[in-house]
Design an enzyme around this catalytic site. Structure first.
Site, PDB file in Angstrom:
ATOM      1  N   CYS A 145      -6.032   7.830  -1.781  1.00  0.00           N
ATOM      2  CA  CYS A 145      -5.393   8.485  -0.639  1.00  0.00           C
ATOM      3  C   CYS A 145      -3.907   8.146  -0.569  1.00  0.00           C
ATOM      4  CB  CYS A 145      -6.076   8.070   0.657  1.00  0.00           C
ATOM      5  SG  CYS A 145      -7.798   8.535   0.721  1.00  0.00           S
ATOM      6  N   ASP A 148       1.182   5.852  -3.988  1.00  0.00           N
ATOM      7  CA  ASP A 148       2.648   5.818  -4.101  1.00  0.00           C
ATOM      8  C   ASP A 148       3.074   6.883  -5.118  1.00  0.00           C
ATOM      9  OD1 ASP A 148       2.879   3.728  -2.287  1.00  0.00           O
ATOM     10  OD2 ASP A 148       2.528   2.217  -3.831  1.00  0.00           O
ATOM     11  N   GLU A 224      -3.795   6.026   7.462  1.00  0.00           N
ATOM     12  CA  GLU A 224      -2.520   5.821   8.166  1.00  0.00           C
ATOM     13  C   GLU A 224      -1.489   6.849   7.689  1.00  0.00           C
ATOM     14  OE1 GLU A 224      -4.450   3.199   7.348  1.00  0.00           O
ATOM     15  OE2 GLU A 224      -4.720   2.417   9.378  1.00  0.00           O
TER      16      GLU A 224
HETATM   17  N1  SAM Z   1      -4.387   4.765   1.265  1.00  0.00           N
HETATM   18  C1  SAM Z   1      -3.582   4.359   2.400  1.00  0.00           C
HETATM   19  C2  SAM Z   1      -3.328   5.532   3.300  1.00  0.00           C
HETATM   20  O1  SAM Z   1      -3.609   6.655   2.880  1.00  0.00           O
HETATM   21  O2  SAM Z   1      -2.867   5.344   4.430  1.00  0.00           O
HETATM   22  C3  SAM Z   1      -2.260   3.702   1.955  1.00  0.00           C
HETATM   23  C4  SAM Z   1      -1.323   4.559   1.197  1.00  0.00           C
HETATM   24  S1  SAM Z   1       0.160   3.693   0.680  1.00  0.00           S
HETATM   25  C5  SAM Z   1       1.337   4.944   0.475  1.00  0.00           C
HETATM   26  C6  SAM Z   1      -0.247   3.205  -0.966  1.00  0.00           C
HETATM   27  C7  SAM Z   1      -0.941   1.870  -1.013  1.00  0.00           C
HETATM   28  O3  SAM Z   1      -1.373   1.579  -2.335  1.00  0.00           O
HETATM   29  C8  SAM Z   1      -0.026   0.725  -0.608  1.00  0.00           C
HETATM   30  O4  SAM Z   1      -0.641  -0.036   0.414  1.00  0.00           O
HETATM   31  C9  SAM Z   1       0.159  -0.074  -1.894  1.00  0.00           C
HETATM   32  O5  SAM Z   1       0.374  -1.451  -1.664  1.00  0.00           O
HETATM   33  C10 SAM Z   1      -1.140   0.209  -2.610  1.00  0.00           C
HETATM   34  N2  SAM Z   1      -1.083   0.054  -4.073  1.00  0.00           N
HETATM   35  C11 SAM Z   1      -0.117   0.529  -4.894  1.00  0.00           C
HETATM   36  N3  SAM Z   1      -0.394   0.222  -6.181  1.00  0.00           N
HETATM   37  C12 SAM Z   1      -1.576  -0.456  -6.172  1.00  0.00           C
HETATM   38  C13 SAM Z   1      -2.376  -1.042  -7.188  1.00  0.00           C
HETATM   39  N4  SAM Z   1      -2.021  -0.977  -8.470  1.00  0.00           N
HETATM   40  N5  SAM Z   1      -3.522  -1.663  -6.815  1.00  0.00           N
HETATM   41  C14 SAM Z   1      -3.883  -1.724  -5.515  1.00  0.00           C
HETATM   42  N6  SAM Z   1      -3.166  -1.185  -4.520  1.00  0.00           N
HETATM   43  C15 SAM Z   1      -2.029  -0.553  -4.831  1.00  0.00           C
END
Ligand code: SAM
Length: 250
Positions: A145, A148, A224
């Site tokens: 979801c 990044d 979120e």
């Molecule tokens: N899924 C949530 C939402 O939709 O509200 C959060 C989206 S946020 C833009 C992306 C999340 O992915 C961040 O909290 C980041 O720290 C995490 N993330 C990025 N690369 C990751 C990785 N390789 N392993 C685990 N988490 C990761």
């Protein structure tokens, strides 16, 4: 940096019981120890336990939220799938702690909607060692979801959808299992769709079928990022893929 991250050597090595204590199974030595403790008042020489406590749980995790952020999706899924274990995976330490604290608080409240015993969060870099956490064909759903976007070309290798990572998702998903994707970045949506369509293990689920899938609505409304995009009146792009059966060996 994720140098401090530790990984289980294999799924069986994971201390799952500490993440889902309500599902912990006792090993035989623990049961023996309990019997010993009961008879200790009569016993001059109680025997020490022979083994460490069991780390096993009575059923495997089946839903993974990759990059779960602050856990909005997890907490919305928990009451919808009360008998399914759901795991958020998040790379940021502070964000993981926030979700873990919230899990503890919700479990202590034990609300009428859910006991939240079926939901947990682990700190992990999901781009590394995903098969160390899950065995082949273990999962029924993976959520990606609002990953990044890593806009710049030279950063594309950091995207959590790629041919190689799709092979890992295919490995841990059971046939018929689903990968759910959502983003507000059109370019990333097209990238995810392109890479998943190209992969021989996946087929795209038709939009008509998605209308009756509660997970799609939850992913749109309860994450979120989904809420943020809603506030800003942005567009959300959804694509869902089904893990197909492997063809028989020739
Ligand atoms: N899924 C949530 C939402 O939709 O509200 C959060 C989206 S946020 C833009 C992306 C999340 O992915 C961040 O909290 C980041 O720290 C995490 N993330 C990025 N690369 C990751 C990785 N390789 N392993 C685990 N988490 C990761």
């Amino acid at each position: 940096s994720d140098h401090s991250l530790t990984y289980p050597k294999c799924p069986e090595e994971m201390d799952w019981a500490s993440y889902y204590p309500a599902y912990a199974v006792q090993n035989q030595d623990e049961q023996k120890q309990e019997q010993r403790t009961e008879s200790e008042s009569h016993d001059q020489h109680p025997v020490p336990p022979e083994d460490a406590p069991s780390k096993a749980i009575s059923k495997p995790v089946e839903i993974a939220d990759i990059g779960c952020g602050f856990g909005g999706l997890l907490f919305a899924l928990a009451p919808k799938f009360p008998d399914t274990l759901i795991l958020g995976m998040e790379i940021r330490t502070s964000v993981t702690s926030y979700v873990q604290d919230k899990v503890r608080a919700l479990r202590a409240q034990n609300t009428s909607t859910s006991s939240f015993q079926n939901v947990s969060c682990i700190r992990a870099n999901t781009m590394k060692f995903l098969p160390n956490f899950f065995s082949k064909a273990q999962l029924s759903k993976i959520f990606l979801c609002f990953p990044d976007p890593h806009f710049k070309q030279r950063k594309h290798k950091a995207r959590i959808v790629s041919y190689t990572l799709n092979s890992e998702y295919a490995y841990v998903l059971k046939p018929g299992g689903m990968v759910y994707t959502i983003t507000d970045v059109k370019d990333l949506h097209e990238w995810m769709v392109g890479h998943l369509e190209k992969h021989p293990s996946f087929e795209r689920v038709k939009d008509e079928e998605l209308e009756s899938d509660a997970c799609v609505e939850i992913m749109r409304q309860e994450t979120e990022e989904g809420k943020k995009v809603e506030r800003n009146k942005g567009e959300k792009f959804v694509a869902v893929f089904r893990r197909m059966k492997d063809p028989p060996w020739p």
